[in-house]
Design an enzyme around this catalytic site. Structure first.
Site, PDB file in Angstrom:
ATOM      1  N   ASP A  82      68.955  33.433 -41.697  1.00  0.00           N
ATOM      2  CA  ASP A  82      69.806  33.644 -42.865  1.00  0.00           C
ATOM      3  C   ASP A  82      70.421  35.050 -42.788  1.00  0.00           C
ATOM      4  O   ASP A  82      69.703  36.041 -42.582  1.00  0.00           O
ATOM      5  CB  ASP A  82      68.905  33.516 -44.119  1.00  0.00           C
ATOM      6  CG  ASP A  82      69.681  33.488 -45.417  1.00  0.00           C
ATOM      7  OD1 ASP A  82      70.855  33.065 -45.394  1.00  0.00           O
ATOM      8  OD2 ASP A  82      69.094  33.862 -46.452  1.00  0.00           O
ATOM      9  N   ILE A 257      68.888  28.381 -51.531  1.00  0.00           N
ATOM     10  CA  ILE A 257      68.117  28.701 -52.739  1.00  0.00           C
ATOM     11  C   ILE A 257      66.905  29.537 -52.362  1.00  0.00           C
ATOM     12  O   ILE A 257      66.075  29.117 -51.545  1.00  0.00           O
ATOM     13  CB  ILE A 257      67.668  27.396 -53.444  1.00  0.00           C
ATOM     14  CG1 ILE A 257      68.903  26.600 -53.898  1.00  0.00           C
ATOM     15  CG2 ILE A 257      66.760  27.707 -54.642  1.00  0.00           C
ATOM     16  CD1 ILE A 257      68.615  25.193 -54.369  1.00  0.00           C
TER      17      ILE A 257
HETATM   18  P1  13P Z   1      69.815  33.010 -54.381  1.00  0.00           P
HETATM   19  O1  13P Z   1      69.513  34.454 -54.501  1.00  0.00           O
HETATM   20  O2  13P Z   1      70.788  32.562 -55.424  1.00  0.00           O
HETATM   21  O3  13P Z   1      68.603  32.160 -54.345  1.00  0.00           O
HETATM   22  O4  13P Z   1      70.573  32.799 -52.968  1.00  0.00           O
HETATM   23  C1  13P Z   1      69.835  32.695 -51.776  1.00  0.00           C
HETATM   24  C2  13P Z   1      70.707  32.782 -50.579  1.00  0.00           C
HETATM   25  O5  13P Z   1      71.912  32.683 -50.621  1.00  0.00           O
HETATM   26  C3  13P Z   1      70.053  32.992 -49.290  1.00  0.00           C
HETATM   27  O6  13P Z   1      70.959  33.178 -48.259  1.00  0.00           O
HETATM   28  O1  G3H Z   2      70.317  36.020 -49.526  1.00  0.00           O
HETATM   29  C1  G3H Z   2      69.251  36.542 -49.248  1.00  0.00           C
HETATM   30  C2  G3H Z   2      67.964  35.839 -49.396  1.00  0.00           C
HETATM   31  O2  G3H Z   2      67.630  35.661 -50.746  1.00  0.00           O
HETATM   32  C3  G3H Z   2      66.898  36.564 -48.630  1.00  0.00           C
HETATM   33  O3  G3H Z   2      66.480  37.695 -49.301  1.00  0.00           O
HETATM   34  O4  G3H Z   2      66.667  39.553 -47.668  1.00  0.00           O
HETATM   35  O5  G3H Z   2      65.127  39.693 -49.645  1.00  0.00           O
HETATM   36  O6  G3H Z   2      64.592  38.177 -47.729  1.00  0.00           O
HETATM   37  P1  G3H Z   2      65.655  38.871 -48.540  1.00  0.00           P
HETATM   38 ZN    ZN Z   3      72.792  34.123 -48.898  1.00  0.00          ZN
END
Ligand code: 13P
Ligand code: G3H
Ligand code: ZN
Length: 311
Positions: A82, A257
Protein backbone atom coordinates in the site's frame (compact mmCIF):
# COMPACT_ATOMS: atom_id res chain seq x y z
CA UNK A 1 -3.98 -22.19 -3.61
CA UNK A 2 -0.93 -19.84 -3.54
CA UNK A 3 -1.20 -16.06 -3.20
CA UNK A 4 -2.87 -14.64 -6.31
CA UNK A 5 -2.58 -11.37 -8.22
CA UNK A 6 -5.63 -9.12 -8.52
CA UNK A 7 -6.08 -9.66 -12.27
CA UNK A 8 -8.84 -12.30 -12.14
CA UNK A 9 -10.45 -10.79 -9.03
CA UNK A 10 -10.79 -7.41 -10.73
CA UNK A 11 -12.14 -8.86 -13.99
CA UNK A 12 -14.91 -10.64 -12.09
CA UNK A 13 -15.57 -7.66 -9.82
CA UNK A 14 -15.80 -5.26 -12.75
CA UNK A 15 -18.37 -7.36 -14.56
CA UNK A 16 -20.13 -8.48 -11.39
CA UNK A 17 -20.82 -4.98 -10.07
CA UNK A 18 -18.96 -5.40 -6.80
CA UNK A 19 -15.56 -4.49 -5.31
CA UNK A 20 -12.87 -6.34 -3.39
CA UNK A 21 -11.95 -5.10 0.08
CA UNK A 22 -8.31 -4.16 0.60
CA UNK A 23 -7.68 -4.19 4.33
CA UNK A 24 -4.44 -3.08 5.99
CA UNK A 25 -2.63 -5.59 8.18
CA UNK A 26 -0.10 -4.96 10.94
CA UNK A 27 -0.21 -8.01 13.22
CA UNK A 28 -1.59 -11.52 13.68
CA UNK A 29 -4.94 -10.58 15.21
CA UNK A 30 -5.70 -8.18 12.37
CA UNK A 31 -4.82 -10.80 9.73
CA UNK A 32 -6.96 -13.36 11.54
CA UNK A 33 -9.96 -11.09 12.09
CA UNK A 34 -10.05 -10.06 8.42
CA UNK A 35 -9.53 -13.55 7.02
CA UNK A 36 -12.08 -15.16 9.37
CA UNK A 37 -14.68 -12.73 7.99
CA UNK A 38 -13.74 -13.43 4.38
CA UNK A 39 -13.81 -17.16 5.00
CA UNK A 40 -17.25 -17.06 6.63
CA UNK A 41 -18.62 -15.12 3.67
CA UNK A 42 -16.54 -16.82 0.96
CA UNK A 43 -15.17 -13.48 -0.23
CA UNK A 44 -12.01 -12.78 -2.27
CA UNK A 45 -9.55 -10.64 -0.35
CA UNK A 46 -6.68 -8.20 -0.67
CA UNK A 47 -4.43 -7.87 2.38
CA UNK A 48 -2.27 -4.80 2.14
CA UNK A 49 0.86 -3.71 3.92
CA UNK A 50 2.03 -0.11 4.19
CA UNK A 51 5.66 0.99 4.47
CA UNK A 52 4.95 1.71 8.14
CA UNK A 53 3.41 -1.73 8.72
CA UNK A 54 6.41 -3.39 7.13
CA UNK A 55 8.71 -1.38 9.39
CA UNK A 56 6.60 -2.22 12.45
CA UNK A 57 6.05 -5.94 11.93
CA UNK A 58 8.88 -6.93 9.54
CA UNK A 59 8.41 -8.15 5.97
CA UNK A 60 8.93 -11.86 6.72
CA UNK A 61 6.54 -11.95 9.69
CA UNK A 62 3.77 -10.33 7.63
CA UNK A 63 4.50 -12.57 4.65
CA UNK A 64 4.29 -15.70 6.81
CA UNK A 65 1.09 -14.53 8.55
CA UNK A 66 -0.55 -13.96 5.18
CA UNK A 67 0.70 -17.32 3.88
CA UNK A 68 -0.85 -18.92 6.96
CA UNK A 69 -4.13 -17.19 6.13
CA UNK A 70 -4.01 -18.60 2.59
CA UNK A 71 -3.41 -22.14 3.90
CA UNK A 72 -6.09 -21.81 6.55
CA UNK A 73 -8.84 -20.35 4.39
CA UNK A 74 -8.15 -21.65 0.87
CA UNK A 75 -9.39 -18.26 -0.37
CA UNK A 76 -7.96 -16.28 -3.27
CA UNK A 77 -5.85 -13.70 -1.41
CA UNK A 78 -3.58 -11.05 -2.94
CA UNK A 79 -0.78 -9.49 -0.90
CA UNK A 80 -0.36 -5.85 -1.84
CA UNK A 81 2.07 -3.04 -0.99
CA UNK A 82 0.00 0.00 0.00
CA UNK A 83 1.39 3.45 -0.96
CA UNK A 84 4.83 2.39 -2.15
CA UNK A 85 6.80 5.62 -2.41
CA UNK A 86 9.91 4.49 -4.30
CA UNK A 87 11.12 2.00 -6.89
CA UNK A 88 13.37 0.37 -4.26
CA UNK A 89 10.48 -0.29 -1.85
CA UNK A 90 8.33 -1.75 -4.63
CA UNK A 91 11.23 -3.90 -5.84
CA UNK A 92 11.89 -5.19 -2.35
CA UNK A 93 8.24 -6.25 -1.94
CA UNK A 94 8.17 -7.84 -5.40
CA UNK A 95 11.39 -9.75 -4.66
CA UNK A 96 9.96 -10.72 -1.28
CA UNK A 97 6.81 -12.41 -2.62
CA UNK A 98 4.09 -9.73 -2.79
CA UNK A 99 1.72 -10.27 -5.73
CA UNK A 100 0.71 -6.63 -6.15
CA UNK A 101 2.31 -3.26 -5.43
CA UNK A 102 1.14 0.31 -5.45
CA UNK A 103 3.52 3.00 -6.59
CA UNK A 104 2.09 6.23 -5.27
CA UNK A 105 3.73 9.09 -7.14
CA UNK A 106 0.51 11.10 -7.10
CA UNK A 107 2.13 14.05 -5.34
CA UNK A 108 4.69 14.41 -8.14
CA UNK A 109 4.18 16.30 -11.40
CA UNK A 110 2.37 14.31 -14.15
CA UNK A 111 5.51 13.43 -16.15
CA UNK A 112 7.43 12.32 -13.04
CA UNK A 113 4.46 10.23 -11.90
CA UNK A 114 4.44 8.54 -15.32
CA UNK A 115 8.20 7.91 -15.34
CA UNK A 116 8.34 6.36 -11.86
CA UNK A 117 5.18 4.33 -12.38
CA UNK A 118 6.52 3.02 -15.71
CA UNK A 119 9.79 1.95 -14.04
CA UNK A 120 7.89 -0.03 -11.38
CA UNK A 121 5.53 -1.56 -13.95
CA UNK A 122 8.43 -2.85 -16.06
CA UNK A 123 10.07 -4.56 -13.09
CA UNK A 124 6.79 -5.85 -11.65
CA UNK A 125 5.47 -7.30 -14.90
CA UNK A 126 8.80 -9.08 -15.52
CA UNK A 127 8.17 -10.80 -12.18
CA UNK A 128 4.45 -11.59 -12.60
CA UNK A 129 3.33 -8.85 -10.21
CA UNK A 130 0.60 -6.26 -10.88
CA UNK A 131 0.80 -2.52 -10.22
CA UNK A 132 -1.65 0.04 -8.88
CA UNK A 133 -0.85 3.69 -9.61
CA UNK A 134 -2.53 6.93 -8.51
CA UNK A 135 -3.65 10.13 -10.21
CA UNK A 136 -5.12 12.96 -8.15
CA UNK A 137 -4.44 13.71 -4.49
CA UNK A 138 -6.50 12.65 -1.48
CA UNK A 139 -6.59 14.70 1.70
CA UNK A 140 -5.58 13.17 5.04
CA UNK A 141 -2.69 11.21 6.52
CA UNK A 142 -1.05 8.15 4.98
CA UNK A 143 2.31 6.88 6.24
CA UNK A 144 4.32 10.05 6.96
CA UNK A 145 2.52 12.14 4.32
CA UNK A 146 -0.12 14.62 5.50
CA UNK A 147 -2.12 16.34 2.74
CA UNK A 148 -4.36 19.23 3.76
CA UNK A 149 -7.86 19.58 2.26
CA UNK A 150 -6.67 22.66 0.29
CA UNK A 151 -3.82 20.70 -1.30
CA UNK A 152 -5.99 17.76 -2.31
CA UNK A 153 -7.27 17.63 -5.88
CA UNK A 154 -9.75 15.53 -7.80
CA UNK A 155 -8.46 13.32 -10.61
CA UNK A 156 -8.82 14.97 -14.02
CA UNK A 157 -10.64 12.48 -16.29
CA UNK A 158 -8.91 13.96 -19.35
CA UNK A 159 -5.55 12.67 -17.99
CA UNK A 160 -6.37 9.05 -17.22
CA UNK A 161 -6.15 7.47 -20.65
CA UNK A 162 -2.73 8.89 -21.43
CA UNK A 163 -1.51 7.96 -17.95
CA UNK A 164 -2.63 4.33 -18.19
CA UNK A 165 -1.36 3.91 -21.75
CA UNK A 166 2.06 5.37 -21.02
CA UNK A 167 2.61 3.61 -17.68
CA UNK A 168 1.03 0.22 -18.39
CA UNK A 169 -0.36 0.12 -14.83
CA UNK A 170 -2.96 -2.55 -14.01
CA UNK A 171 -5.32 -0.47 -11.86
CA UNK A 172 -5.70 3.21 -11.04
CA UNK A 173 -6.49 4.92 -7.74
CA UNK A 174 -8.43 8.13 -8.27
CA UNK A 175 -9.43 11.04 -6.03
CA UNK A 176 -13.21 11.61 -6.08
CA UNK A 177 -13.85 12.79 -2.54
CA UNK A 178 -12.54 10.16 -0.13
CA UNK A 179 -9.72 11.00 2.27
CA UNK A 180 -7.36 9.13 4.56
CA UNK A 181 -7.57 8.70 8.34
CA UNK A 182 -10.28 8.97 11.00
CA UNK A 183 -10.58 12.77 10.88
CA UNK A 184 -12.13 13.29 7.47
CA UNK A 185 -15.12 15.64 7.45
CA UNK A 186 -16.83 17.79 10.07
CA UNK A 187 -19.97 16.32 11.71
CA UNK A 188 -23.06 17.99 10.26
CA UNK A 189 -21.58 18.17 6.73
CA UNK A 190 -22.84 15.90 3.96
CA UNK A 191 -19.77 14.40 2.23
CA UNK A 192 -20.46 12.82 -1.14
CA UNK A 193 -18.44 11.06 -3.80
CA UNK A 194 -17.98 12.73 -7.19
CA UNK A 195 -19.56 9.84 -9.07
CA UNK A 196 -19.72 12.08 -12.14
CA UNK A 197 -15.90 12.05 -12.26
CA UNK A 198 -15.90 8.27 -11.84
CA UNK A 199 -18.33 8.01 -14.76
CA UNK A 200 -16.09 10.17 -16.93
CA UNK A 201 -13.06 8.04 -16.00
CA UNK A 202 -15.00 4.88 -16.81
CA UNK A 203 -15.91 6.20 -20.28
CA UNK A 204 -12.26 6.88 -21.05
CA UNK A 205 -10.99 3.60 -19.56
CA UNK A 206 -13.51 0.91 -20.45
CA UNK A 207 -13.22 -2.27 -18.35
CA UNK A 208 -10.29 -0.86 -16.38
CA UNK A 209 -10.25 -1.43 -12.58
CA UNK A 210 -10.46 1.71 -10.48
CA UNK A 211 -9.37 1.91 -6.84
CA UNK A 212 -10.69 4.05 -3.97
CA UNK A 213 -8.42 4.87 -1.05
CA UNK A 214 -9.55 6.54 2.15
CA UNK A 215 -12.80 4.61 2.24
CA UNK A 216 -13.38 4.22 5.97
CA UNK A 217 -16.71 5.71 6.99
CA UNK A 218 -15.79 6.39 10.64
CA UNK A 219 -18.71 4.61 12.37
CA UNK A 220 -19.92 6.93 15.08
CA UNK A 221 -20.72 4.14 17.54
CA UNK A 222 -17.01 3.29 17.75
CA UNK A 223 -15.91 6.90 18.18
CA UNK A 224 -18.52 7.15 20.96
CA UNK A 225 -17.29 3.92 22.55
CA UNK A 226 -13.69 5.19 22.50
CA UNK A 227 -14.71 8.47 24.11
CA UNK A 228 -16.91 6.77 26.71
CA UNK A 229 -13.94 4.69 27.76
CA UNK A 230 -11.34 7.34 28.39
CA UNK A 231 -10.62 8.44 24.81
CA UNK A 232 -10.73 11.97 23.48
CA UNK A 233 -11.38 11.79 19.75
CA UNK A 234 -12.71 14.92 18.09
CA UNK A 235 -15.97 14.45 16.14
CA UNK A 236 -15.50 13.50 12.50
CA UNK A 237 -17.38 11.57 9.83
CA UNK A 238 -16.45 9.75 6.62
CA UNK A 239 -18.09 9.22 3.23
CA UNK A 240 -21.40 7.37 3.81
CA UNK A 241 -21.24 3.68 3.05
CA UNK A 242 -24.18 4.03 0.66
CA UNK A 243 -22.01 6.25 -1.59
CA UNK A 244 -19.21 3.68 -1.58
CA UNK A 245 -21.71 0.97 -2.45
CA UNK A 246 -22.69 2.94 -5.56
CA UNK A 247 -19.02 3.23 -6.58
CA UNK A 248 -18.52 -0.52 -6.06
CA UNK A 249 -21.31 -1.17 -8.57
CA UNK A 250 -19.48 1.02 -11.11
CA UNK A 251 -15.82 0.71 -12.21
CA UNK A 252 -14.41 0.65 -8.67
CA UNK A 253 -12.97 -2.84 -8.08
CA UNK A 254 -10.83 -2.23 -4.96
CA UNK A 255 -11.84 -0.28 -1.85
CA UNK A 256 -9.22 0.45 0.81
CA UNK A 257 -10.24 0.31 4.45
CA UNK A 258 -7.92 0.70 7.40
CA UNK A 259 -9.13 3.35 9.87
CA UNK A 260 -12.50 1.66 10.55
CA UNK A 261 -10.67 -1.50 11.64
CA UNK A 262 -8.42 0.57 13.89
CA UNK A 263 -11.45 2.25 15.43
CA UNK A 264 -13.23 -1.07 16.05
CA UNK A 265 -10.11 -2.60 17.58
CA UNK A 266 -9.28 0.38 19.77
CA UNK A 267 -12.87 0.87 20.96
CA UNK A 268 -13.03 -2.76 21.99
CA UNK A 269 -9.72 -2.69 23.87
CA UNK A 270 -10.55 0.58 25.66
CA UNK A 271 -13.92 -0.83 26.77
CA UNK A 272 -12.28 -4.04 27.91
CA UNK A 273 -9.78 -2.25 30.13
CA UNK A 274 -12.43 0.05 31.51
CA UNK A 275 -14.45 -2.99 32.56
CA UNK A 276 -11.47 -5.11 33.68
CA UNK A 277 -8.83 -2.75 35.06
CA UNK A 278 -7.04 -5.64 36.79
CA UNK A 279 -6.55 -7.82 33.68
CA UNK A 280 -3.16 -8.04 31.98
CA UNK A 281 -3.19 -11.15 29.73
CA UNK A 282 -3.00 -9.83 26.12
CA UNK A 283 -5.18 -12.70 24.91
CA UNK A 284 -8.04 -11.40 27.04
CA UNK A 285 -8.24 -8.10 25.17
CA UNK A 286 -6.74 -9.01 21.79
CA UNK A 287 -9.23 -11.88 21.38
CA UNK A 288 -12.31 -9.59 21.55
CA UNK A 289 -10.45 -7.01 19.42
CA UNK A 290 -9.94 -9.68 16.75
CA UNK A 291 -13.68 -10.49 16.93
CA UNK A 292 -14.50 -6.79 16.50
CA UNK A 293 -12.35 -6.65 13.36
CA UNK A 294 -14.06 -9.77 12.01
CA UNK A 295 -17.52 -8.24 12.50
CA UNK A 296 -16.46 -4.93 10.91
CA UNK A 297 -15.04 -6.74 7.86
CA UNK A 298 -18.17 -8.88 7.51
CA UNK A 299 -20.26 -5.73 7.50
CA UNK A 300 -18.04 -4.12 4.83
CA UNK A 301 -18.11 -7.26 2.65
CA UNK A 302 -21.90 -7.47 2.68
CA UNK A 303 -23.04 -3.83 2.88
CA UNK A 304 -20.29 -1.89 1.10
CA UNK A 305 -18.34 -4.18 -1.23
CA UNK A 306 -20.96 -6.75 -2.23
CA UNK A 307 -18.28 -9.43 -2.71
CA UNK A 308 -19.78 -12.10 -0.41
CA UNK A 309 -19.94 -15.48 -2.13
CA UNK A 310 -17.58 -14.34 -4.92
CA UNK A 311 -14.38 -16.20 -3.95
P1 13P B 1 -8.85 4.90 5.55
O1 13P B 1 -7.93 5.71 6.38
O2 13P B 1 -10.06 5.67 5.14
O3 13P B 1 -9.20 3.59 6.16
O4 13P B 1 -8.07 4.57 4.17
C1 13P B 1 -7.15 3.50 4.10
C2 13P B 1 -6.36 3.53 2.85
O5 13P B 1 -6.64 4.22 1.90
C3 13P B 1 -5.17 2.68 2.80
O6 13P B 1 -4.44 2.88 1.64
O1 G3H C 1 -3.38 4.92 3.83
C1 G3H C 1 -2.66 4.49 4.71
C2 G3H C 1 -3.03 3.32 5.53
O2 G3H C 1 -4.09 3.63 6.41
C3 G3H C 1 -1.83 2.80 6.25
O3 G3H C 1 -1.50 3.59 7.33
O4 G3H C 1 0.90 4.16 7.05
O5 G3H C 1 -0.22 4.23 9.30
O6 G3H C 1 0.26 2.04 8.20
P1 G3H C 1 -0.03 3.51 8.03
ZN1 ZN D 1 -4.56 4.89 0.88
Amino acid sequence: MPLVTTTEMFKKAYHGGYAIGAFNVNNMEIVQGITEAAQELNAPLILQVSKGARKYANHTYLMKLVEAAVINTGLPIALHLDHGDSFELCKSCIDGGFTSVMIDASSKPFEENIALTRQVVEYAHDHGVVVEAELGTLAGIEDEVNVSAEDSSYTRPEDVQEFVERTGCDSLAIAIGTSHGAYKFKPGTDPKLRLDILEEVEKRLPEFPIVLHGSSSVPQEFVKMINENGGNMPGAIGIPESELRKAAKMAVCKINIDSDLRLAMTACIRKYFNEHPDHFDPRQYLGPARDAIREMVKHKIVDVLGCDGKA
